[in-house]
Design an enzyme around this catalytic site. Structure first.
Site, PDB file in Angstrom:
ATOM      1  N   GLU A 136      44.546  40.635  78.764  1.00  0.00           N
ATOM      2  CA  GLU A 136      43.330  41.436  79.911  1.00  0.00           C
ATOM      3  C   GLU A 136      43.568  40.890  80.569  1.00  0.00           C
ATOM      4  O   GLU A 136      43.731  39.618  80.980  1.00  0.00           O
ATOM      5  CB  GLU A 136      42.462  41.009  78.521  1.00  0.00           C
ATOM      6  CG  GLU A 136      42.984  41.170  77.296  1.00  0.00           C
ATOM      7  CD  GLU A 136      41.522  41.383  75.977  1.00  0.00           C
ATOM      8  OE1 GLU A 136      40.025  40.301  76.834  1.00  0.00           O
ATOM      9  OE2 GLU A 136      41.322  40.864  74.974  1.00  0.00           O
ATOM     10  N   GLU A 145      40.199  49.996  76.603  1.00  0.00           N
ATOM     11  CA  GLU A 145      39.373  49.930  75.659  1.00  0.00           C
ATOM     12  C   GLU A 145      38.300  50.712  76.098  1.00  0.00           C
ATOM     13  O   GLU A 145      38.096  50.463  76.779  1.00  0.00           O
ATOM     14  CB  GLU A 145      39.890  48.769  75.300  1.00  0.00           C
ATOM     15  CG  GLU A 145      38.593  48.924  73.675  1.00  0.00           C
ATOM     16  CD  GLU A 145      38.281  46.775  73.274  1.00  0.00           C
ATOM     17  OE1 GLU A 145      40.066  47.062  73.081  1.00  0.00           O
ATOM     18  OE2 GLU A 145      37.746  47.279  72.409  1.00  0.00           O
ATOM     19  N   ASP A 152      44.191  39.465  69.200  1.00  0.00           N
ATOM     20  CA  ASP A 152      43.163  38.690  68.853  1.00  0.00           C
ATOM     21  C   ASP A 152      41.760  38.726  67.906  1.00  0.00           C
ATOM     22  O   ASP A 152      41.204  37.627  67.462  1.00  0.00           O
ATOM     23  CB  ASP A 152      43.167  37.495  70.170  1.00  0.00           C
ATOM     24  CG  ASP A 152      42.416  38.675  71.070  1.00  0.00           C
ATOM     25  OD1 ASP A 152      41.935  40.069  70.959  1.00  0.00           O
ATOM     26  OD2 ASP A 152      42.501  37.360  71.997  1.00  0.00           O
ATOM     27  N   SER A 153      41.792  40.304  67.808  1.00  0.00           N
ATOM     28  CA  SER A 153      40.947  40.660  67.344  1.00  0.00           C
ATOM     29  C   SER A 153      41.033  39.590  64.817  1.00  0.00           C
ATOM     30  O   SER A 153      39.710  39.688  64.972  1.00  0.00           O
ATOM     31  CB  SER A 153      40.607  41.858  66.645  1.00  0.00           C
ATOM     32  OG  SER A 153      42.104  42.209  66.317  1.00  0.00           O
ATOM     33  N   LYS A 209      50.981  40.643  74.968  1.00  0.00           N
ATOM     34  CA  LYS A 209      49.643  41.218  75.796  1.00  0.00           C
ATOM     35  C   LYS A 209      48.237  40.885  76.335  1.00  0.00           C
ATOM     36  O   LYS A 209      48.231  40.215  75.321  1.00  0.00           O
ATOM     37  CB  LYS A 209      48.761  42.695  74.489  1.00  0.00           C
ATOM     38  CG  LYS A 209      47.558  43.310  75.142  1.00  0.00           C
ATOM     39  CD  LYS A 209      47.120  44.274  73.987  1.00  0.00           C
ATOM     40  CE  LYS A 209      46.309  44.028  73.168  1.00  0.00           C
ATOM     41  NZ  LYS A 209      45.246  43.416  73.814  1.00  0.00           N
ATOM     42  N   ASP A 262      48.969  39.850  71.169  1.00  0.00           N
ATOM     43  CA  ASP A 262      48.406  39.054  71.707  1.00  0.00           C
ATOM     44  C   ASP A 262      48.166  37.774  72.625  1.00  0.00           C
ATOM     45  O   ASP A 262      48.713  36.687  71.400  1.00  0.00           O
ATOM     46  CB  ASP A 262      46.771  38.801  71.267  1.00  0.00           C
ATOM     47  CG  ASP A 262      45.901  40.371  71.616  1.00  0.00           C
ATOM     48  OD1 ASP A 262      46.445  41.454  72.329  1.00  0.00           O
ATOM     49  OD2 ASP A 262      45.067  41.029  70.996  1.00  0.00           O
TER      50      ASP A 262
HETATM   51  O1  KIV Z   1      43.221  42.361  69.523  1.00  0.00           O
HETATM   52  C1  KIV Z   1      43.185  43.652  69.054  1.00  0.00           C
HETATM   53  O2  KIV Z   1      43.019  44.240  68.133  1.00  0.00           O
HETATM   54  C2  KIV Z   1      43.115  44.382  70.400  1.00  0.00           C
HETATM   55  C3  KIV Z   1      42.881  45.992  69.742  1.00  0.00           C
HETATM   56  C4  KIV Z   1      41.404  46.495  69.542  1.00  0.00           C
HETATM   57  C5  KIV Z   1      43.291  46.591  70.748  1.00  0.00           C
HETATM   58  O3  KIV Z   1      42.724  44.148  71.240  1.00  0.00           O
END
Ligand code: KIV
Length: 265
Positions: free
Chosen positions: A115, A182, A45-46, A113, A84
Protein backbone atom coordinates in the site's frame (compact mmCIF):
# COMPACT_ATOMS: atom_id res chain seq x y z
CA UNK A 1 -7.55 -23.34 -18.47
CA UNK A 2 -3.91 -22.31 -18.87
CA UNK A 3 -1.52 -20.85 -16.33
CA UNK A 4 -2.09 -17.15 -15.66
CA UNK A 5 0.99 -14.94 -15.51
CA UNK A 6 1.43 -11.19 -15.28
CA UNK A 7 1.87 -11.22 -19.07
CA UNK A 8 -1.49 -13.01 -19.43
CA UNK A 9 -3.22 -10.37 -17.35
CA UNK A 10 -1.54 -7.58 -19.35
CA UNK A 11 -2.80 -9.24 -22.53
CA UNK A 12 -6.32 -9.43 -21.06
CA UNK A 13 -6.20 -5.68 -20.35
CA UNK A 14 -5.11 -4.98 -23.93
CA UNK A 15 -7.91 -7.17 -25.30
CA UNK A 16 -10.53 -5.68 -22.98
CA UNK A 17 -11.22 -8.94 -21.17
CA UNK A 18 -12.07 -8.26 -17.52
CA UNK A 19 -9.71 -9.79 -14.95
CA UNK A 20 -11.21 -11.65 -12.00
CA UNK A 21 -9.54 -11.69 -8.60
CA UNK A 22 -10.70 -12.94 -5.19
CA UNK A 23 -8.95 -13.30 -1.88
CA UNK A 24 -8.18 -16.71 -0.43
CA UNK A 25 -6.44 -17.79 2.75
CA UNK A 26 -6.37 -21.60 2.51
CA UNK A 27 -6.05 -24.50 0.06
CA UNK A 28 -9.74 -25.56 0.03
CA UNK A 29 -11.13 -22.15 -0.93
CA UNK A 30 -8.34 -21.81 -3.47
CA UNK A 31 -9.46 -25.04 -5.19
CA UNK A 32 -13.04 -23.70 -5.38
CA UNK A 33 -11.80 -20.40 -6.85
CA UNK A 34 -9.63 -22.20 -9.38
CA UNK A 35 -12.49 -24.48 -10.44
CA UNK A 36 -14.51 -21.32 -11.18
CA UNK A 37 -11.69 -19.97 -13.35
CA UNK A 38 -10.63 -17.01 -11.19
CA UNK A 39 -7.65 -15.37 -12.92
CA UNK A 40 -5.78 -14.22 -9.83
CA UNK A 41 -5.85 -15.01 -6.12
CA UNK A 42 -4.87 -12.50 -3.47
CA UNK A 43 -3.75 -13.63 -0.05
CA UNK A 44 -4.92 -10.38 1.48
CA UNK A 45 -3.95 -9.11 4.90
CA UNK A 46 -7.74 -8.83 5.23
CA UNK A 47 -7.18 -12.26 6.77
CA UNK A 48 -6.52 -10.33 9.99
CA UNK A 49 -10.18 -9.32 10.03
CA UNK A 50 -12.03 -12.18 8.33
CA UNK A 51 -9.94 -15.14 9.56
CA UNK A 52 -8.42 -13.89 12.83
CA UNK A 53 -11.31 -11.66 13.94
CA UNK A 54 -9.10 -8.61 14.49
CA UNK A 55 -10.49 -5.06 14.23
CA UNK A 56 -8.11 -4.09 11.41
CA UNK A 57 -5.37 -5.56 9.22
CA UNK A 58 -2.62 -3.96 11.36
CA UNK A 59 -1.81 -6.89 13.70
CA UNK A 60 -1.08 -9.35 10.84
CA UNK A 61 2.54 -10.57 10.90
CA UNK A 62 4.90 -11.64 8.12
CA UNK A 63 4.94 -15.18 9.55
CA UNK A 64 1.13 -15.33 9.31
CA UNK A 65 1.17 -14.04 5.71
CA UNK A 66 3.83 -16.60 4.76
CA UNK A 67 1.80 -19.40 6.40
CA UNK A 68 -1.46 -18.51 4.61
CA UNK A 69 0.32 -17.92 1.29
CA UNK A 70 1.86 -21.38 1.54
CA UNK A 71 -1.60 -22.90 2.28
CA UNK A 72 -3.07 -21.14 -0.77
CA UNK A 73 -0.11 -22.13 -2.97
CA UNK A 74 -0.86 -25.81 -2.26
CA UNK A 75 -4.37 -25.44 -3.72
CA UNK A 76 -3.32 -23.30 -6.68
CA UNK A 77 -2.50 -24.54 -10.17
CA UNK A 78 -3.49 -21.97 -12.78
CA UNK A 79 -4.12 -18.58 -11.21
CA UNK A 80 -1.63 -15.80 -10.48
CA UNK A 81 -0.85 -15.77 -6.75
CA UNK A 82 -0.38 -12.39 -5.07
CA UNK A 83 0.46 -11.93 -1.39
CA UNK A 84 0.05 -8.81 0.71
CA UNK A 85 3.03 -7.37 2.54
CA UNK A 86 1.59 -6.68 6.01
CA UNK A 87 1.68 -3.42 7.97
CA UNK A 88 5.21 -2.23 8.88
CA UNK A 89 6.93 -5.02 6.95
CA UNK A 90 8.16 -2.73 4.14
CA UNK A 91 9.22 0.45 5.97
CA UNK A 92 12.52 0.49 4.08
CA UNK A 93 13.56 -1.05 0.78
CA UNK A 94 15.79 -3.48 2.69
CA UNK A 95 12.94 -4.63 4.92
CA UNK A 96 10.65 -4.92 1.88
CA UNK A 97 13.17 -7.15 0.11
CA UNK A 98 13.34 -9.43 3.12
CA UNK A 99 9.52 -9.64 3.49
CA UNK A 100 8.94 -10.14 -0.23
CA UNK A 101 11.59 -12.82 -0.53
CA UNK A 102 9.95 -14.78 2.32
CA UNK A 103 6.51 -14.50 0.67
CA UNK A 104 7.95 -15.78 -2.61
CA UNK A 105 10.49 -18.36 -1.42
CA UNK A 106 8.59 -19.81 1.56
CA UNK A 107 5.03 -18.88 0.56
CA UNK A 108 5.16 -19.48 -3.18
CA UNK A 109 3.74 -16.04 -4.16
CA UNK A 110 4.29 -14.79 -7.72
CA UNK A 111 3.83 -11.13 -6.85
CA UNK A 112 3.65 -9.00 -3.70
CA UNK A 113 1.25 -6.18 -2.96
CA UNK A 114 2.03 -3.06 -0.95
CA UNK A 115 0.00 0.00 0.00
CA UNK A 116 1.14 3.56 -0.66
CA UNK A 117 2.04 6.08 -3.33
CA UNK A 118 4.99 8.49 -3.60
CA UNK A 119 6.59 7.22 -0.38
CA UNK A 120 6.89 3.71 -1.83
CA UNK A 121 8.53 4.53 -5.18
CA UNK A 122 12.08 3.63 -4.11
CA UNK A 123 10.86 0.38 -2.55
CA UNK A 124 8.97 -0.55 -5.73
CA UNK A 125 12.13 0.20 -7.75
CA UNK A 126 14.30 -1.97 -5.50
CA UNK A 127 11.83 -4.86 -5.50
CA UNK A 128 11.42 -4.89 -9.29
CA UNK A 129 15.18 -4.51 -9.83
CA UNK A 130 15.54 -7.68 -7.77
CA UNK A 131 13.03 -9.60 -9.88
CA UNK A 132 10.08 -9.25 -7.48
CA UNK A 133 6.85 -8.26 -9.25
CA UNK A 134 4.90 -5.59 -7.40
CA UNK A 135 1.19 -4.84 -7.24
CA UNK A 136 0.61 -1.36 -5.82
CA UNK A 137 -2.50 -0.40 -3.80
CA UNK A 138 -3.96 3.14 -3.85
CA UNK A 139 -7.18 4.86 -2.82
CA UNK A 140 -8.40 3.54 0.51
CA UNK A 141 -5.35 1.93 2.12
CA UNK A 142 -6.61 -0.18 5.05
CA UNK A 143 -3.17 -0.25 6.71
CA UNK A 144 -3.52 3.55 7.10
CA UNK A 145 -7.00 3.38 8.61
CA UNK A 146 -6.01 5.36 11.70
CA UNK A 147 -4.27 8.05 9.66
CA UNK A 148 -7.31 8.30 7.35
CA UNK A 149 -9.74 8.38 10.28
CA UNK A 150 -11.78 5.41 9.06
CA UNK A 151 -12.63 3.37 6.00
CA UNK A 152 -13.64 6.25 3.72
CA UNK A 153 -13.89 6.84 -0.02
CA UNK A 154 -10.71 8.54 -1.29
CA UNK A 155 -10.11 10.96 -4.18
CA UNK A 156 -13.44 12.74 -3.92
CA UNK A 157 -12.05 16.26 -4.36
CA UNK A 158 -9.95 17.49 -7.28
CA UNK A 159 -6.70 17.75 -5.32
CA UNK A 160 -6.79 14.23 -3.83
CA UNK A 161 -7.98 12.76 -7.16
CA UNK A 162 -5.01 14.38 -8.90
CA UNK A 163 -2.65 13.01 -6.22
CA UNK A 164 -3.97 9.45 -6.64
CA UNK A 165 -3.64 9.65 -10.43
CA UNK A 166 -0.08 11.02 -10.18
CA UNK A 167 0.87 8.33 -7.65
CA UNK A 168 -0.54 5.65 -9.96
CA UNK A 169 1.52 6.90 -12.90
CA UNK A 170 4.66 7.20 -10.76
CA UNK A 171 4.22 3.67 -9.39
CA UNK A 172 3.93 2.28 -12.92
CA UNK A 173 7.06 4.23 -13.93
CA UNK A 174 8.87 2.81 -10.86
CA UNK A 175 8.11 -0.73 -12.05
CA UNK A 176 4.76 -1.74 -10.50
CA UNK A 177 3.08 -4.30 -12.77
CA UNK A 178 -0.43 -4.12 -11.35
CA UNK A 179 -2.51 -1.69 -9.28
CA UNK A 180 -5.38 -2.26 -6.88
CA UNK A 181 -7.61 0.80 -6.54
CA UNK A 182 -9.89 0.71 -3.51
CA UNK A 183 -12.90 2.93 -2.83
CA UNK A 184 -12.44 5.78 -5.27
CA UNK A 185 -15.01 7.48 -7.50
CA UNK A 186 -15.75 5.47 -10.67
CA UNK A 187 -14.76 8.36 -12.96
CA UNK A 188 -11.30 8.61 -11.39
CA UNK A 189 -10.79 4.83 -11.56
CA UNK A 190 -11.84 4.80 -15.22
CA UNK A 191 -9.35 7.57 -16.01
CA UNK A 192 -6.48 5.82 -14.19
CA UNK A 193 -7.30 2.50 -15.91
CA UNK A 194 -7.20 4.32 -19.25
CA UNK A 195 -3.86 6.09 -18.73
CA UNK A 196 -1.94 3.18 -17.17
CA UNK A 197 -0.71 0.32 -19.31
CA UNK A 198 -0.63 -2.10 -16.34
CA UNK A 199 -3.85 -3.83 -15.17
CA UNK A 200 -5.92 -1.84 -12.66
CA UNK A 201 -8.04 -3.99 -10.36
CA UNK A 202 -10.89 -2.22 -8.60
CA UNK A 203 -12.74 -2.75 -5.35
CA UNK A 204 -15.37 -0.09 -4.89
CA UNK A 205 -13.92 1.64 -7.96
CA UNK A 206 -16.60 1.11 -10.61
CA UNK A 207 -17.00 -1.14 -13.62
CA UNK A 208 -14.40 0.52 -15.86
CA UNK A 209 -11.32 -0.89 -14.12
CA UNK A 210 -9.50 -3.71 -15.94
CA UNK A 211 -10.64 -6.19 -13.32
CA UNK A 212 -12.35 -6.62 -9.96
CA UNK A 213 -11.43 -8.04 -6.58
CA UNK A 214 -13.53 -8.86 -3.52
CA UNK A 215 -12.83 -10.52 -0.20
CA UNK A 216 -14.15 -14.06 -0.75
CA UNK A 217 -16.07 -14.17 2.54
CA UNK A 218 -17.82 -10.90 1.60
CA UNK A 219 -19.06 -12.27 -1.73
CA UNK A 220 -20.34 -15.36 0.08
CA UNK A 221 -22.25 -13.22 2.58
CA UNK A 222 -20.46 -14.57 5.66
CA UNK A 223 -18.75 -11.40 6.85
CA UNK A 224 -20.13 -10.04 10.09
CA UNK A 225 -20.84 -6.37 10.73
CA UNK A 226 -21.73 -3.61 8.31
CA UNK A 227 -21.62 -4.62 4.63
CA UNK A 228 -19.60 -2.09 2.58
CA UNK A 229 -21.43 -0.58 -0.40
CA UNK A 230 -19.05 -2.22 -2.90
CA UNK A 231 -19.81 -5.76 -1.70
CA UNK A 232 -22.30 -8.03 -3.45
CA UNK A 233 -23.39 -11.27 -1.85
CA UNK A 234 -23.47 -13.86 -4.67
CA UNK A 235 -24.78 -16.67 -2.45
CA UNK A 236 -28.57 -16.09 -2.62
CA UNK A 237 -29.98 -18.36 -5.30
CA UNK A 238 -26.58 -19.88 -6.15
CA UNK A 239 -27.13 -23.11 -4.24
CA UNK A 240 -23.45 -23.76 -3.49
CA UNK A 241 -20.22 -21.91 -2.77
CA UNK A 242 -18.84 -23.17 -6.09
CA UNK A 243 -21.85 -21.78 -8.00
CA UNK A 244 -21.64 -18.43 -6.17
CA UNK A 245 -17.95 -18.02 -7.10
CA UNK A 246 -18.75 -18.96 -10.72
CA UNK A 247 -21.56 -16.36 -10.71
CA UNK A 248 -19.07 -13.71 -9.53
CA UNK A 249 -16.61 -14.65 -12.29
CA UNK A 250 -19.35 -14.50 -14.95
CA UNK A 251 -20.72 -11.20 -13.64
CA UNK A 252 -17.27 -9.55 -13.72
CA UNK A 253 -16.44 -10.94 -17.16
CA UNK A 254 -19.79 -9.72 -18.54
CA UNK A 255 -19.46 -6.31 -16.81
CA UNK A 256 -22.61 -6.97 -14.78
CA UNK A 257 -20.65 -6.43 -11.55
CA UNK A 258 -20.06 -3.89 -10.12
CA UNK A 259 -23.10 -1.75 -10.89
CA UNK A 260 -23.74 1.86 -9.78
CA UNK A 261 -25.19 0.42 -6.59
CA UNK A 262 -21.70 -0.94 -5.67
CA UNK A 263 -19.75 2.14 -6.81
CA UNK A 264 -19.02 5.71 -5.69
CA UNK A 265 -19.54 9.03 -7.48
O1 KIV B 1 -6.35 -7.40 2.05
C1 KIV B 1 -7.15 -7.51 1.10
O2 KIV B 1 -7.96 -8.43 1.03
C2 KIV B 1 -7.08 -6.50 0.04
C3 KIV B 1 -8.19 -6.47 -0.96
C4 KIV B 1 -9.47 -6.11 -0.35
C5 KIV B 1 -7.87 -5.63 -2.12
O3 KIV B 1 -6.18 -5.72 0.01
Amino acid sequence: MSRKTIATLMQMKMEGEKITMLTSYDASFTRVLEAAGVDSILVGDSLGMVVQGQESTLPVSVDEMVYHTRCVARGRHESLLIADMPFMSYGSAEQALSTASRLMKEGGAHMVKLEGGASQLETVRQLTMNGIPVCAHLGLQPQSVHKLGGYRVQGKDQESAREIKEDAMALEAAGAQMLVLECVPSVLAAEISRVLSIPVIGIGAGVDCDGQVLVVYDMLGITSGRKPRFVKDFMPGAGSVQAAVSAYVQAVKEKRFPTEEHSFQ
